[in-house]
Design an enzyme around this catalytic site. Structure first.
Site, PDB file in Angstrom:
ATOM      1  N   CYS A 237       3.956  -4.017   8.009  1.00 12.14           N
ATOM      2  CA  CYS A 237       3.232  -4.124   6.734  1.00 12.14           C
ATOM      3  C   CYS A 237       1.981  -4.976   6.879  1.00 12.14           C
ATOM      4  O   CYS A 237       2.040  -6.140   7.299  1.00 12.14           O
ATOM      5  CB  CYS A 237       4.160  -4.737   5.674  1.00 12.14           C
ATOM      6  SG  CYS A 237       3.333  -5.005   4.091  1.00 12.14           S
TER       7      CYS A 237
ATOM      8  N   ARG B  35       1.046  -8.450   3.781  1.00 17.82           N
ATOM      9  CA  ARG B  35       2.016  -9.533   3.612  1.00 17.82           C
ATOM     10  C   ARG B  35       1.465 -10.858   3.116  1.00 17.82           C
ATOM     11  O   ARG B  35       2.220 -11.815   2.951  1.00 17.82           O
ATOM     12  CB  ARG B  35       2.746  -9.775   4.946  1.00 17.82           C
ATOM     13  CG  ARG B  35       3.738  -8.696   5.264  1.00 17.82           C
ATOM     14  CD  ARG B  35       4.393  -8.950   6.614  1.00 17.82           C
ATOM     15  NE  ARG B  35       3.688  -8.305   7.709  1.00 17.82           N
ATOM     16  CZ  ARG B  35       3.900  -8.571   8.991  1.00 17.82           C
ATOM     17  NH1 ARG B  35       4.758  -9.507   9.336  1.00 17.82           N
ATOM     18  NH2 ARG B  35       3.244  -7.920   9.930  1.00 17.82           N
TER      19      ARG B  35
ATOM     20  N   TRP C 253       1.464  -2.700  -3.772  1.00 18.30           N
ATOM     21  CA  TRP C 253       0.495  -1.743  -4.295  1.00 18.30           C
ATOM     22  C   TRP C 253      -0.022  -0.909  -3.135  1.00 18.30           C
ATOM     23  O   TRP C 253       0.198  -1.244  -1.961  1.00 18.30           O
ATOM     24  CB  TRP C 253      -0.642  -2.441  -5.029  1.00 18.30           C
ATOM     25  CG  TRP C 253      -1.314  -3.530  -4.257  1.00 18.30           C
ATOM     26  CD1 TRP C 253      -2.146  -3.401  -3.182  1.00 18.30           C
ATOM     27  CD2 TRP C 253      -1.194  -4.939  -4.499  1.00 18.30           C
ATOM     28  NE1 TRP C 253      -2.553  -4.630  -2.741  1.00 18.30           N
ATOM     29  CE2 TRP C 253      -1.993  -5.592  -3.527  1.00 18.30           C
ATOM     30  CE3 TRP C 253      -0.498  -5.707  -5.457  1.00 18.30           C
ATOM     31  CZ2 TRP C 253      -2.101  -6.988  -3.478  1.00 18.30           C
ATOM     32  CZ3 TRP C 253      -0.623  -7.093  -5.395  1.00 18.30           C
ATOM     33  CH2 TRP C 253      -1.416  -7.712  -4.415  1.00 18.30           C
TER      34      TRP C 253
ATOM     35  N   GLU D  42      -3.313   5.144   2.713  1.00 21.74           N
ATOM     36  CA  GLU D  42      -1.966   5.739   2.705  1.00 21.74           C
ATOM     37  C   GLU D  42      -1.986   7.081   1.993  1.00 21.74           C
ATOM     38  O   GLU D  42      -1.290   8.014   2.365  1.00 21.74           O
ATOM     39  CB  GLU D  42      -0.970   4.811   1.990  1.00 21.74           C
ATOM     40  CG  GLU D  42      -0.801   3.455   2.646  1.00 21.74           C
ATOM     41  CD  GLU D  42       0.253   2.637   1.919  1.00 21.74           C
ATOM     42  OE1 GLU D  42      -0.130   1.847   1.017  1.00 21.74           O
ATOM     43  OE2 GLU D  42       1.456   2.814   2.204  1.00 21.74           O
TER      44      GLU D  42
HETATM   45  N1  ARG Z   1       2.978   4.913   2.944  1.00 16.45           N
HETATM   46  C1  ARG Z   1       3.883   5.107   1.862  1.00 16.45           C
HETATM   47  C2  ARG Z   1       3.294   6.067   0.837  1.00 16.45           C
HETATM   48  O1  ARG Z   1       2.201   6.518   1.020  1.00 16.45           O
HETATM   49  C3  ARG Z   1       4.217   3.807   1.170  1.00 16.45           C
HETATM   50  C4  ARG Z   1       4.670   2.663   2.071  1.00 16.45           C
HETATM   51  C5  ARG Z   1       4.567   1.305   1.411  1.00 16.45           C
HETATM   52  N2  ARG Z   1       3.196   1.027   1.029  1.00 16.45           N
HETATM   53  C6  ARG Z   1       2.777  -0.045   0.334  1.00 16.45           C
HETATM   54  N3  ARG Z   1       1.516  -0.136   0.065  1.00 16.45           N
HETATM   55  N4  ARG Z   1       3.617  -0.956  -0.079  1.00 16.45           N
HETATM   56  O2  ARG Z   1       3.867   6.381  -0.171  1.00 16.45           O
END
Ligand code: ARG
Length: 377
Positions: A72, A75, A244, A249
């Site tokens: 992550c 953090r 968030w 992602e």
């Molecule tokens: N990568 C995943 C998604 O696109 C979520 C993983 C956790 N991501 C976060 N920003 N806490 O749904």
């Protein structure tokens, strides 16, 4: 990588418990001398084969587990995780209802709050409840091959299993899947996700008004629900948590990967790029515009989202702060470096130690199979 879910011996639990209680007291001096607590834990363990965390231990443990999440990048704010203690809940109905309430509180009208809800732990005589869904919010995928799937191809196996059980979706690319929960001494059950628990953001492009009619969207809150929270030898298999989003992602993975929404060809055509040759770098240009669109849309909707440049800087600030406190930070380079523009971020230009920790979030064997709905029908 999955880790075998072996039943730990009381000895192993004691070792992990001792390490955690010492850490808890070291990091929370107001809790006083650890020796009393250690004696109590030892006695409870001998008596019952397990022990119960205090509310403070649970909250600190959940936060430290985030601090120890080597994959992550986000953090820096580990110590502000909101912890919802629902350890008294073992039934699927009650757990599903609390998961939806978790989403409402975490969404917070768009000002996303990192939150975890902790349900009953494994007990020596029975496993705890478990959430089959990999996230509290997932979009259905219809079809058995990524190239023909409508929706999120990643979720096609679970969608197929739910359809076989009698669930039905509208068939759009962004249908919300129900949440699949297995209570203690029960079979898995599915629960429709209430619309008021889910905030979604329509994806628009900052300059090209045509994108708005395309109908792309994504949900505001990523809430992982199939990792086991392990604190001091106690396993909490149902403990959904969220932070968030970081824009990449969604823009560089969920909407772009060929085995997800596979939208780069469509974005490239929309931008009028030459998609016939790799050397036009049309994929790279499409990625940048898709990622701009995601950040722009979340900003416009007033929903918290990080960009990969700021988040990379924050991560290095996190490492520096932890090191000042005398704590080493583990990290997995291949997860920390963003999926676009890696070398343009500072996290690229160094190495990390990917050391494991005993207080952490773990994928146990079975979690991935369950998320795919295997053996659900
Ligand atoms: N990568 C995943 C998604 O696109 C979520 C993983 C956790 N991501 C976060 N920003 N806490 O749904």
């Amino acid at each position: 990588m999955e880790i075998l879910r072996e039943r730990s011996t009381t000895d192993q639990v004691w070792q992990a418990a001792e390490e955690f209680v010492l850490l808890f007291h070291r990091e929370n001096p107001q809790a006083g001398d650890p020796r009393r607590r250690l004696a109590d834990v030892r006695a409870e363990l001998a008596d019952t084969g397990t022990y119960r965390h205090t509310a403070q231990e649970l909250a600190h443990g959940a936060r430290v587990a985030w601090r120890n999440s080597n994959r992550c990048i986000g953090r820096l704010y580990w110590n502000s995780l909101r912890v919802r203690d629902r350890r008294d809940l073992t039934d699927a109905d009650a757990i599903a209802a609390e998961c939806f309430q978790h989403l409402r509180e975490a969404t917070n009208d768009g000002r996303v709050r990192p939150t975890i809800t902790v349900f009953a732990p494994d007990a020596p005589d029975r496993p705890g409840p478990v959430i089959w869904s990999e996230q509290l919010i997932r979009y259905a995928g219809y079809g058995d091959h990524p190239s023909i799937t409508v929706g999120d191809a990643r979720n096609a196996p679970l969608t197929g299993a739910l359809l076989a059980l009698g669930w039905s979706g509208a068939g759009t690319p962004f249908d919300l899947l129900p949440l699949v929960v297995q209570g203690v001494d029960d079979k898995p059950r599915w629960f429709d996700t209430p619309a008021d628990a889910v905030m979604e953001v329509p994806i628009e492009h900052p300059e090209d008004p045509g994108w708005a009619d395309w109908g792309l969207r994504w949900h505001a809150v990523p809430a992982i629900s199939n990792m086991c929270l392990e604190i001091g030898g106690i396993h909490y298999p149902a403990a959904p948590f969220n932070g968030w989003y970081m824009g990449t992602e969604i823009g560089a993975r969920n909407l772009a990967d060929t085995d997800r929404y596979n939208l780069l060809p469509a974005v490239g055509r929309r931008l009028g790029l030459d998609t016939s040759s790799d050397r036009s770098l049309w994929k790279d240009r499409a990625l940048v515009e898709l990622n701009r669109a995601v950040l722009h849309s979340f900003d416009r909707a007033g929903v918290t989202i990080a960009d990969h440049h700021s988040e990379s800087r924050r991560f290095l600030a996190h490492m520096a702060r932890e090191e000042r406190k005398g704590r080493e930070v583990g990290a997995d380079w291949s997860w920390i470096v963003p999926p676009i523009s890696g070398a343009a971020t500072p996290v690229f230009h160094r190495t990390y130690d990917d050391r494991p920790s005993s207080t952490t979030y773990v994928h146990h064997v079975g979690a991935v199979h369950r998320a795919q709905g295997r053996d659900l029908v």
